[in-house]
Scaffold this motif. Structure first.
Motif, PDB file in Angstrom:
ATOM      1  N   GLU A 151       9.608  -2.849   6.020  1.00 26.34           N
ATOM      2  CA  GLU A 151       9.311  -2.509   4.753  1.00 26.34           C
ATOM      3  C   GLU A 151       8.832  -0.910   4.490  1.00 26.34           C
ATOM      4  O   GLU A 151       8.690  -0.653   3.521  1.00 26.34           O
ATOM      5  CB  GLU A 151       8.237  -3.265   4.317  1.00 26.34           C
ATOM      6  CG  GLU A 151       8.543  -4.585   4.005  1.00 26.34           C
ATOM      7  CD  GLU A 151       7.517  -5.740   3.714  1.00 26.34           C
ATOM      8  OE1 GLU A 151       6.341  -5.051   3.694  1.00 26.34           O
ATOM      9  OE2 GLU A 151       7.562  -6.673   3.365  1.00 26.34           O
ATOM     10  N   GLU A 152       8.750  -0.165   5.624  1.00 24.52           N
ATOM     11  CA  GLU A 152       8.554   1.141   5.858  1.00 24.52           C
ATOM     12  C   GLU A 152       9.642   1.965   6.144  1.00 24.52           C
ATOM     13  O   GLU A 152      10.654   1.625   7.022  1.00 24.52           O
ATOM     14  CB  GLU A 152       7.326   1.329   6.869  1.00 24.52           C
ATOM     15  CG  GLU A 152       6.030   0.633   6.467  1.00 24.52           C
ATOM     16  CD  GLU A 152       4.963   0.603   7.433  1.00 24.52           C
ATOM     17  OE1 GLU A 152       5.420   1.117   8.642  1.00 24.52           O
ATOM     18  OE2 GLU A 152       3.856   0.501   7.102  1.00 24.52           O
ATOM     19  N   THR A 175       6.045  14.750  -4.525  1.00 24.17           N
ATOM     20  CA  THR A 175       5.094  13.588  -5.224  1.00 24.17           C
ATOM     21  C   THR A 175       5.884  12.404  -4.727  1.00 24.17           C
ATOM     22  O   THR A 175       7.188  12.043  -4.485  1.00 24.17           O
ATOM     23  CB  THR A 175       5.510  13.803  -6.871  1.00 24.17           C
ATOM     24  OG1 THR A 175       6.786  13.557  -7.151  1.00 24.17           O
ATOM     25  CG2 THR A 175       5.082  15.095  -7.268  1.00 24.17           C
ATOM     26  N   LEU A 176       5.032  11.059  -4.820  1.00 21.80           N
ATOM     27  CA  LEU A 176       5.373   9.919  -4.408  1.00 21.80           C
ATOM     28  C   LEU A 176       4.991   8.682  -5.076  1.00 21.80           C
ATOM     29  O   LEU A 176       3.732   8.683  -5.549  1.00 21.80           O
ATOM     30  CB  LEU A 176       4.887   9.808  -2.674  1.00 21.80           C
ATOM     31  CG  LEU A 176       5.475   8.520  -2.030  1.00 21.80           C
ATOM     32  CD1 LEU A 176       7.018   8.904  -1.828  1.00 21.80           C
ATOM     33  CD2 LEU A 176       4.612   8.499  -0.812  1.00 21.80           C
ATOM     34  N   LYS A 177       5.677   7.680  -5.550  1.00 21.76           N
ATOM     35  CA  LYS A 177       5.434   6.651  -6.317  1.00 21.76           C
ATOM     36  C   LYS A 177       5.980   5.431  -5.598  1.00 21.76           C
ATOM     37  O   LYS A 177       7.029   5.407  -5.037  1.00 21.76           O
ATOM     38  CB  LYS A 177       5.765   7.145  -7.844  1.00 21.76           C
ATOM     39  CG  LYS A 177       5.375   7.885  -8.439  1.00 21.76           C
ATOM     40  CD  LYS A 177       6.124   8.186 -10.139  1.00 21.76           C
ATOM     41  CE  LYS A 177       5.549   9.096 -10.951  1.00 21.76           C
ATOM     42  NZ  LYS A 177       5.996   9.365 -12.318  1.00 21.76           N
ATOM     43  N   ASP A 178       5.053   4.273  -5.903  1.00 24.38           N
ATOM     44  CA  ASP A 178       5.622   3.035  -5.443  1.00 24.38           C
ATOM     45  C   ASP A 178       6.864   2.418  -6.022  1.00 24.38           C
ATOM     46  O   ASP A 178       7.099   3.260  -7.103  1.00 24.38           O
ATOM     47  CB  ASP A 178       4.406   1.976  -5.157  1.00 24.38           C
ATOM     48  CG  ASP A 178       3.825   1.559  -6.532  1.00 24.38           C
ATOM     49  OD1 ASP A 178       4.659   1.781  -7.587  1.00 24.38           O
ATOM     50  OD2 ASP A 178       2.844   1.091  -6.574  1.00 24.38           O
ATOM     51  N   ASP A 203       9.060   0.955   1.535  1.00 19.79           N
ATOM     52  CA  ASP A 203      10.341   0.735   0.863  1.00 19.79           C
ATOM     53  C   ASP A 203      10.153   0.888  -0.241  1.00 19.79           C
ATOM     54  O   ASP A 203       9.399  -0.116  -1.296  1.00 19.79           O
ATOM     55  CB  ASP A 203      10.678  -0.712   1.482  1.00 19.79           C
ATOM     56  CG  ASP A 203      12.026  -0.979   1.137  1.00 19.79           C
ATOM     57  OD1 ASP A 203      12.793   0.015   1.080  1.00 19.79           O
ATOM     58  OD2 ASP A 203      12.460  -2.216   0.825  1.00 19.79           O
ATOM     59  N   GLY A 204      11.071   1.483  -1.189  1.00 20.50           N
ATOM     60  CA  GLY A 204      11.398   1.534  -2.648  1.00 20.50           C
ATOM     61  C   GLY A 204      10.690   2.440  -3.190  1.00 20.50           C
ATOM     62  O   GLY A 204      10.796   2.545  -4.499  1.00 20.50           O
ATOM     63  N   THR A 228      14.931   7.729  -3.049  1.00 18.28           N
ATOM     64  CA  THR A 228      14.284   6.577  -2.784  1.00 18.28           C
ATOM     65  C   THR A 228      13.966   6.139  -1.265  1.00 18.28           C
ATOM     66  O   THR A 228      15.221   6.237  -0.520  1.00 18.28           O
ATOM     67  CB  THR A 228      14.731   5.291  -3.487  1.00 18.28           C
ATOM     68  OG1 THR A 228      14.992   5.600  -4.796  1.00 18.28           O
ATOM     69  CG2 THR A 228      14.178   4.043  -3.171  1.00 18.28           C
ATOM     70  N   ILE A 229      12.773   5.977  -0.890  1.00 16.06           N
ATOM     71  CA  ILE A 229      12.309   5.444   0.529  1.00 16.06           C
ATOM     72  C   ILE A 229      13.155   4.142   0.618  1.00 16.06           C
ATOM     73  O   ILE A 229      13.020   3.172   0.020  1.00 16.06           O
ATOM     74  CB  ILE A 229      11.058   5.167   0.928  1.00 16.06           C
ATOM     75  CG1 ILE A 229      10.378   6.537   0.359  1.00 16.06           C
ATOM     76  CG2 ILE A 229      10.799   5.076   2.102  1.00 16.06           C
ATOM     77  CD1 ILE A 229      10.713   7.927   1.145  1.00 16.06           C
ATOM     78  N   GLN A 230      13.982   3.988   1.760  1.00 19.63           N
ATOM     79  CA  GLN A 230      14.680   3.012   2.447  1.00 19.63           C
ATOM     80  C   GLN A 230      13.968   2.257   3.800  1.00 19.63           C
ATOM     81  O   GLN A 230      13.927   3.143   4.597  1.00 19.63           O
ATOM     82  CB  GLN A 230      15.954   3.113   2.745  1.00 19.63           C
ATOM     83  CG  GLN A 230      16.879   3.703   1.453  1.00 19.63           C
ATOM     84  CD  GLN A 230      18.143   4.242   1.832  1.00 19.63           C
ATOM     85  OE1 GLN A 230      19.127   3.378   2.324  1.00 19.63           O
ATOM     86  NE2 GLN A 230      18.708   5.245   1.308  1.00 19.63           N
ATOM     87  N   GLY A 231      13.458   1.078   3.797  1.00 19.55           N
ATOM     88  CA  GLY A 231      12.990   0.512   4.917  1.00 19.55           C
ATOM     89  C   GLY A 231      13.778   0.684   5.949  1.00 19.55           C
ATOM     90  O   GLY A 231      14.970   0.294   5.950  1.00 19.55           O
TER      91      GLY A 231
END
Length: 245
Positions: free
Chosen positions: A19-20, A45-48, A95-96, A129-132
């Motif tokens: 998930e990270e 900047t970072l948002k969930d 993730d996400g 977008t962050i991908q696990g």
């Protein structure tokens, strides 16, 4: 029971790792004359996944100082510095989560201009977008600022409304003399109309024309001529100033 708990713990840790993801900031410079020891500053900047700003601290490598990046209300605090032709990797992001990258104006901005920010697939974008289980890349590309050209006209010692004729010639790439105009350099630049590398125009007393750095091909030679040179008006000489920015 202990074996089951151990398996469950392993599964939980495995799912957590999946998930990270990581975010890698890369800095690329165009041109051999660029200073590879320069550090560039970025606002990240970072948002969930739900769009909520993240406040947390994450391990990071390649930083100018330390090995952690802290986000406060979704903003990296302090801003992140990345050395030329190097990278900073922020690990363990959810993730996400979504990110946005901006290169900040600093003292280095006097010499370097941002060309674009692109992702690892080569698309020009400052967002992603962050991908696990993966490392996503935000690559900022800079070029060296080159000087522009400003032509000023001054009639010393007298007031006049007379206009004076000028010609500017942009030379072709690799030209070692001033006899070969760049025939591909056309269009309106700095209020001057160029045809096959040559523009003629008029300037009055105190007037000027400026071609910005971004409009002149890098490394090109140029020639500025006042077609009315060596004239006088009521015994007062005409003076022309040419400034390379």
């Amino acid at each position: 029971t202990n074996k089951i708990q151990k398996v469950n713990t392993m599964l939980t840790n495995s799912l957590k790792e999946q998930e990270e993801g990581d975010l890698r900031l890369k800095k690329e410079l165009l041109g051999e004359s660029m200073d590879r020891t320069t550090w560039f500053t970025f606002n990240v900047t970072l948002k969930d996944a739900n769009g909520v700003p993240i406040s947390d601290t994450f391990l990071a490598s390649g930083l100018q100082d330390g090995n952690e990046v802290t986000f406060v209300n979704g903003v990296a605090t302090p801003p992140i510095k990345v050395r030329a032709e190097n990278q900073v990797t922020i690990a363990g992001l959810p993730d996400g989560a979504t990110y946005h990258v901006d290169e900040l104006e600093t003292e280095e901005s006097e010499f370097y201009q941002l060309v674009q920010i692109e992702n690892g697939d080569g698309f020009v974008t400052s967002d992603g977008t962050i991908q696990g289980g993966k490392t996503v890349v935000a690559k900022a590309i800079n070029a060296h600022k080159v000087g522009g050209l400003t032509i000023n006209k001054t009639v010393a010692g007298i007031k006049t409304t007379q206009e004076f004729n000028f010609q500017v010639t942009i030379m072709e790439e690799g030209s070692e003399d001033y006899e070969h105009p760049d025939t591909t350099f056309t269009g309106i630049h700095g209020g001057m109309s160029f045809t096959e590398g040559v523009a003629t125009f008029k300037l009055g007393n105190g007037e000027s024309r400026t071609i910005e750095a971004s409009e002149i091909p890098t490394g090109r030679k140029f020639r500025v001529e006042e077609l009315d040179a060596n004239q006088t008006l009521n015994g007062v000489a005409f003076v022309t100033d040419v400034t390379v920015k």
